[in-house]
Write an enzyme that holds these catalytic residues in place. Structure first.
Site, PDB file in Angstrom:
ATOM      1  N   ARG A   1     -13.069  -8.226   9.118  1.00  0.00           N
ATOM      2  CA  ARG A   1     -13.687  -7.051   9.964  1.00  0.00           C
ATOM      3  C   ARG A   1     -15.026  -6.558   9.670  1.00  0.00           C
ATOM      4  O   ARG A   1     -15.935  -6.641  10.408  1.00  0.00           O
ATOM      5  CB  ARG A   1     -12.796  -5.764  10.052  1.00  0.00           C
TER       6      ARG A   1
ATOM      7  N   LYS B   1       0.742  -1.326  -0.189  1.00  0.00           N
ATOM      8  CA  LYS B   1       0.032   0.018   0.029  1.00  0.00           C
ATOM      9  C   LYS B   1       0.791   1.182  -0.203  1.00  0.00           C
ATOM     10  O   LYS B   1       0.701   2.138  -0.672  1.00  0.00           O
ATOM     11  CB  LYS B   1      -0.906  -0.020   1.245  1.00  0.00           C
TER      12      LYS B   1
ATOM     13  N   SER C   1      -4.616  -0.551  11.166  1.00  0.00           N
ATOM     14  CA  SER C   1      -3.288  -0.055  11.251  1.00  0.00           C
ATOM     15  C   SER C   1      -3.303   1.418  10.727  1.00  0.00           C
ATOM     16  O   SER C   1      -2.553   2.334  11.250  1.00  0.00           O
ATOM     17  CB  SER C   1      -2.026  -0.830  10.646  1.00  0.00           C
TER      18      SER C   1
HETATM   19  O1  PNS Z   1      -1.944  -6.574   6.647  1.00  0.00           O
HETATM   20  P1  PNS Z   1      -2.249  -6.237   5.077  1.00  0.00           P
HETATM   21  O2  PNS Z   1      -1.341  -5.249   4.441  1.00  0.00           O
HETATM   22  O3  PNS Z   1      -3.569  -6.233   4.670  1.00  0.00           O
HETATM   23  O4  PNS Z   1      -1.749  -7.660   4.510  1.00  0.00           O
HETATM   24  C1  PNS Z   1      -1.620  -7.992   3.191  1.00  0.00           C
HETATM   25  C2  PNS Z   1      -0.851  -9.098   2.610  1.00  0.00           C
HETATM   26  C3  PNS Z   1       0.527  -9.102   3.332  1.00  0.00           C
HETATM   27  C4  PNS Z   1      -1.634 -10.421   3.451  1.00  0.00           C
HETATM   28  C5  PNS Z   1      -0.945  -9.307   1.248  1.00  0.00           C
HETATM   29  O5  PNS Z   1      -0.578  -8.192   0.577  1.00  0.00           O
HETATM   30  C6  PNS Z   1       0.025 -10.455   0.608  1.00  0.00           C
HETATM   31  O6  PNS Z   1      -0.292 -11.756   0.897  1.00  0.00           O
HETATM   32  N1  PNS Z   1       1.016 -10.190   0.073  1.00  0.00           N
HETATM   33  C7  PNS Z   1       2.176 -11.018  -0.504  1.00  0.00           C
HETATM   34  C8  PNS Z   1       2.173 -10.820  -1.884  1.00  0.00           C
HETATM   35  C9  PNS Z   1       1.169 -11.948  -2.453  1.00  0.00           C
HETATM   36  O7  PNS Z   1       1.298 -12.987  -2.239  1.00  0.00           O
HETATM   37  N2  PNS Z   1       0.029 -11.217  -3.425  1.00  0.00           N
HETATM   38  C10 PNS Z   1      -0.673 -12.133  -3.850  1.00  0.00           C
HETATM   39  C11 PNS Z   1      -1.898 -12.351  -2.935  1.00  0.00           C
HETATM   40  S1  PNS Z   1      -3.039 -13.480  -3.664  1.00  0.00           S
END
Ligand code: PNS
Length: 171
Positions: free
Chosen positions: A99, A49, A136
Site C-alpha cells: 500500500r 499482532k 483491517s
Molecule cells: O495480514 P497480515 O497480518 O499482514 O499477514 C501477515 C502474515 C500472515 C503474512 C505473516 O505474519 C506470516 O507470514 N505469518 C506466518 C509466520 C511466518 O512465516 N513468519 C515469518 C515471516 S518471514
C-alpha cells in the site's frame, strides 16, 4: 514458456490475517486470479499482532463468500511458518499487496526470509491507490467507534461485522 528451462508460476499463495477482509484484499485477490491459474488465499490461524476479532472459521467463511465468483481461487488456513505451508501445498509463489512505502521495509525482509527458507519468490502488487489507507485494523477501529465502513469492505463483511457487534452487545 521462458527459454531458461523453468516453467511459469502456476500456484500463488496470498497469505494474511484477513481480520476482516477488506476491498483492498479483494482487489489483490481479483488481480492475482487474473495472473495465476490457481490462487490460494491462506488465512494465518493465529495473527501475531493481537487476538483476532473474528474466529478462523469466520475469516475463512467471509473470504469464501467474497471470492465465490473466481473459480481459480481457494481459501485455506495455515499455522506456523508460511514458508513451510507454501512447500507443503506445492505452491510456487507468494503474492503480497503493497500500500505504502512503509509496507515495503517489512515486506522486503519477509520476502528475503521466505525465499531463504523455502526458495519461493514473493511477488508484489501495488494496491490500488483508492485502498492505500485501508487496513483491517483501521476498519475495525472505525467500525467499533460507530463509523461507516461500507465503502471499504465487501457487503458480506459488513454483515459479519454487524452480527459481531450485536453479539458483543454494542448496538
Ligand atoms: O495480514 P497480515 O497480518 O499482514 O499477514 C501477515 C502474515 C500472515 C503474512 C505473516 O505474519 C506470516 O507470514 N505469518 C506466518 C509466520 C511466518 O512465516 N513468519 C515469518 C515471516 S518471514
Amino acid at each position: 514458456m521462458p527459454d531458461n528451462g523453468s516453467v511459469p508460476h502456476s500456484h500463488a499463495v496470498y497469505p494474511g490475517s484477513f481480520d476482516p477482509p477488506t476491498d483492498g484484499h479483494l482487489d489483490v485477490i481479483a488481480r492475482s486470479a487474473a495472473i495465476f491459474p490457481l490462487v490460494t488465499v491462506a488465512v494465518v490461524v493465529n495473527p501475531q499482532k493481537r487476538s483476532p476479532l473474528f474466529t478462523l472459521d469466520e475469516r475463512e467463511e467471509m473470504l469464501r463468500r467474497c471470492t465465490s465468483a473466481y473459480p481459480n481461487v481457494r481459501v485455506d488456513h495455515f499455522r506456523g511458518l508460511l514458508a513451510d505451508y507454501v512447500r507443503r501445498i506445492s505452491a510456487d509463489v507468494i503474492v503480497k499487496g503493497l500500500r505504502v512505502v512503509s509496507d515495503f521495509e517489512s515486506e522486503m525482509a519477509f520476502a528475503h526470509m521466505n525465499r531463504s527458507l523455502s526458495n519461493v519468490d514473493t511477488m508484489f502488487l501495488m494496491s490500488d491507490s483508492s485502498y492505500s489507507f485501508v487496513s483491517s485494523s483501521l476498519i475495525k477501529e472505525v467500525f467499533l467507534q460507530g463509523g461507516d465502513i461500507a465503502k471499504y469492505v465487501p457487503e458480506v463483511v459488513l454483515e459479519f461485522m454487524n452480527t459481531k457487534r450485536h453479539a458483543q452487545g454494542r448496538n
